[in-house]
Write a protein that holds these residues in place. Structure first.
Motif, PDB file in Angstrom:
ATOM      1  N   LEU A 114       0.845  -1.187   0.000  1.00  0.00           N
ATOM      2  CA  LEU A 114       0.000   0.000   0.000  1.00  0.00           C
ATOM      3  C   LEU A 114       0.886   1.244   0.000  1.00  0.00           C
ATOM      4  CD1 LEU A 114      -2.810  -0.934   2.537  1.00  0.00           C
ATOM      5  CD2 LEU A 114      -2.924  -0.942   0.057  1.00  0.00           C
ATOM      6  N   PRO A 115       0.614   2.191  -0.898  1.00  0.00           N
ATOM      7  CA  PRO A 115       1.445   3.392  -0.965  1.00  0.00           C
ATOM      8  C   PRO A 115       1.246   4.304   0.248  1.00  0.00           C
ATOM      9  CG  PRO A 115      -0.193   3.361  -2.738  1.00  0.00           C
ATOM     10  CD  PRO A 115      -0.394   2.136  -1.927  1.00  0.00           C
ATOM     11  N   ALA A 116       2.215   5.166   0.465  1.00  0.00           N
ATOM     12  CA  ALA A 116       2.132   6.127   1.561  1.00  0.00           C
ATOM     13  C   ALA A 116       1.046   7.158   1.265  1.00  0.00           C
ATOM     14  CB  ALA A 116       3.476   6.821   1.736  1.00  0.00           C
ATOM     15  N   GLY A 117       0.395   7.620   2.302  1.00  0.00           N
ATOM     16  CA  GLY A 117      -0.617   8.666   2.150  1.00  0.00           C
ATOM     17  C   GLY A 117      -1.878   8.203   1.448  1.00  0.00           C
ATOM     18  N   LEU A 118      -2.212   6.925   1.570  1.00  0.00           N
ATOM     19  CA  LEU A 118      -3.417   6.395   0.927  1.00  0.00           C
ATOM     20  C   LEU A 118      -4.647   7.000   1.587  1.00  0.00           C
ATOM     21  CD1 LEU A 118      -4.214   4.325  -1.255  1.00  0.00           C
ATOM     22  CD2 LEU A 118      -4.403   2.636   0.554  1.00  0.00           C
ATOM     23  N   ARG A 119      -5.503   7.644   0.769  1.00  0.00           N
ATOM     24  CA  ARG A 119      -6.672   8.346   1.293  1.00  0.00           C
ATOM     25  C   ARG A 119      -7.871   8.078   0.392  1.00  0.00           C
ATOM     26  NH1 ARG A 119      -8.729  13.258   0.153  1.00  0.00           N
ATOM     27  NH2 ARG A 119      -7.017  13.719  -1.245  1.00  0.00           N
ATOM     28  N   GLN A 120      -8.999   7.741   1.006  1.00  0.00           N
ATOM     29  CA  GLN A 120     -10.223   7.449   0.256  1.00  0.00           C
ATOM     30  C   GLN A 120     -10.772   8.725  -0.376  1.00  0.00           C
ATOM     31  OE1 GLN A 120     -13.549   6.397   2.676  1.00  0.00           O
ATOM     32  NE2 GLN A 120     -14.954   6.582   0.963  1.00  0.00           N
ATOM     33  N   VAL A 121     -11.220   8.597  -1.640  1.00  0.00           N
ATOM     34  CA  VAL A 121     -11.838   9.712  -2.344  1.00  0.00           C
ATOM     35  C   VAL A 121     -13.332   9.456  -2.503  1.00  0.00           C
ATOM     36  CG1 VAL A 121     -11.889  11.014  -4.502  1.00  0.00           C
ATOM     37  CG2 VAL A 121      -9.706  10.238  -3.577  1.00  0.00           C
ATOM     38  N   SER A 122     -13.686   8.238  -2.953  1.00  0.00           N
ATOM     39  CA  SER A 122     -15.105   7.923  -3.161  1.00  0.00           C
ATOM     40  C   SER A 122     -15.324   6.406  -3.139  1.00  0.00           C
ATOM     41  CB  SER A 122     -15.589   8.501  -4.494  1.00  0.00           C
ATOM     42  OG  SER A 122     -14.935   7.849  -5.574  1.00  0.00           O
ATOM     43  N   VAL A 123     -16.593   6.035  -3.126  1.00  0.00           N
ATOM     44  CA  VAL A 123     -17.006   4.629  -3.195  1.00  0.00           C
ATOM     45  C   VAL A 123     -18.023   4.529  -4.313  1.00  0.00           C
ATOM     46  CG1 VAL A 123     -18.128   2.729  -1.980  1.00  0.00           C
ATOM     47  CG2 VAL A 123     -16.649   4.294  -0.724  1.00  0.00           C
ATOM     48  N   ARG A 124     -17.890   3.499  -5.141  1.00  0.00           N
ATOM     49  CA  ARG A 124     -18.826   3.320  -6.254  1.00  0.00           C
ATOM     50  C   ARG A 124     -19.024   1.844  -6.547  1.00  0.00           C
ATOM     51  NH1 ARG A 124     -15.952   1.954 -10.840  1.00  0.00           N
ATOM     52  NH2 ARG A 124     -13.743   2.456 -10.842  1.00  0.00           N
ATOM     53  N   SER A 125     -20.038   1.562  -7.354  1.00  0.00           N
ATOM     54  CA  SER A 125     -20.258   0.205  -7.855  1.00  0.00           C
ATOM     55  C   SER A 125     -19.371  -0.003  -9.081  1.00  0.00           C
ATOM     56  CB  SER A 125     -21.722   0.022  -8.251  1.00  0.00           C
ATOM     57  OG  SER A 125     -22.548   0.134  -7.129  1.00  0.00           O
ATOM     58  N   PRO A 126     -19.035  -1.234  -9.387  1.00  0.00           N
ATOM     59  CA  PRO A 126     -18.207  -1.482 -10.572  1.00  0.00           C
ATOM     60  C   PRO A 126     -18.966  -1.161 -11.860  1.00  0.00           C
ATOM     61  CG  PRO A 126     -18.477  -3.500  -9.281  1.00  0.00           C
ATOM     62  CD  PRO A 126     -19.300  -2.450  -8.642  1.00  0.00           C
ATOM     63  N   SER A 127     -18.231  -0.662 -12.842  1.00  0.00           N
ATOM     64  CA  SER A 127     -18.826  -0.442 -14.154  1.00  0.00           C
ATOM     65  C   SER A 127     -19.076  -1.802 -14.801  1.00  0.00           C
ATOM     66  CB  SER A 127     -17.883   0.391 -15.028  1.00  0.00           C
ATOM     67  OG  SER A 127     -16.712  -0.356 -15.321  1.00  0.00           O
ATOM     68  N   LEU A 128     -19.796  -1.817 -15.894  1.00  0.00           N
ATOM     69  CA  LEU A 128     -20.085  -3.071 -16.589  1.00  0.00           C
ATOM     70  C   LEU A 128     -18.789  -3.758 -17.014  1.00  0.00           C
ATOM     71  CD1 LEU A 128     -22.252  -4.945 -17.623  1.00  0.00           C
ATOM     72  CD2 LEU A 128     -22.335  -3.630 -19.732  1.00  0.00           C
TER      73      LEU A 128
END
Length: 138
Positions: free
Chosen positions: A80-94
């Motif tokens: 895991l890279p340094a400074g990992l920060r969540q931006v958003s959550v979504r469903s997978p595209s087709l």
């Protein structure tokens, strides 16, 4: 009874057993996390160093730990890279749903190395979001 009916009954019983086992394991992980223990959440990771490829593994989550544990040789060189920060959550595209479980959720993250995607099942999503919130604030 004829053969197709017997096969159907066996398939339904097997599917019910598998579903129960998955639910039981997820509940054990949730209980362990609530007690503050280190848990391993199964997930898929798309890292900038291996763009376009989903890596199977587990996210190791604890009170002060967030790490990647690969399940294949391809993911062994990735962390895991340094400074990992969540931006958003979504469903997978087709297109993504062809490669990963269509019922999963994708957590989009930013890091010092670029965009990172983590695909996880909805019942494990809260563990991952909580861990990323802790690691992003450090």
């Amino acid at each position: 009874m004829n053969d197709p009916v017997i096969e159907l009954v066996i398939a339904l019983v097997a599917a019910g057993l598998v579903g129960w086992l998955f639910h039981r394991k997820a509940k054990q992980r949730a209980d362990s996390a609530a007690q503050g223990d280190v848990i391993e959440v199964p997930c898929l990771l798309m890292h900038p160093s291996v763009a376009g490829r989903w890596l199977r593994g587990r996210m190791v989550i604890g009170p002060s730990t967030t790490a990647w544990k690969p399940r294949t040789r391809a993911g062994a060189a990735v962390s895991l890279p340094a400074g990992l920060r969540q931006v958003s959550v979504r469903s997978p595209s087709l297109r993504e749903a062809v490669r990963i479980n269509g019922g999963s959720r994708i957590v989009e993250c930013t890091s010092s190395e670029g965009a990172v995607l983590v695909a996880v099942m909805p019942n494990e999503l809260e563990h991952v979001i909580t861990a990323l919130g802790r690691s992003g604030s450090e």
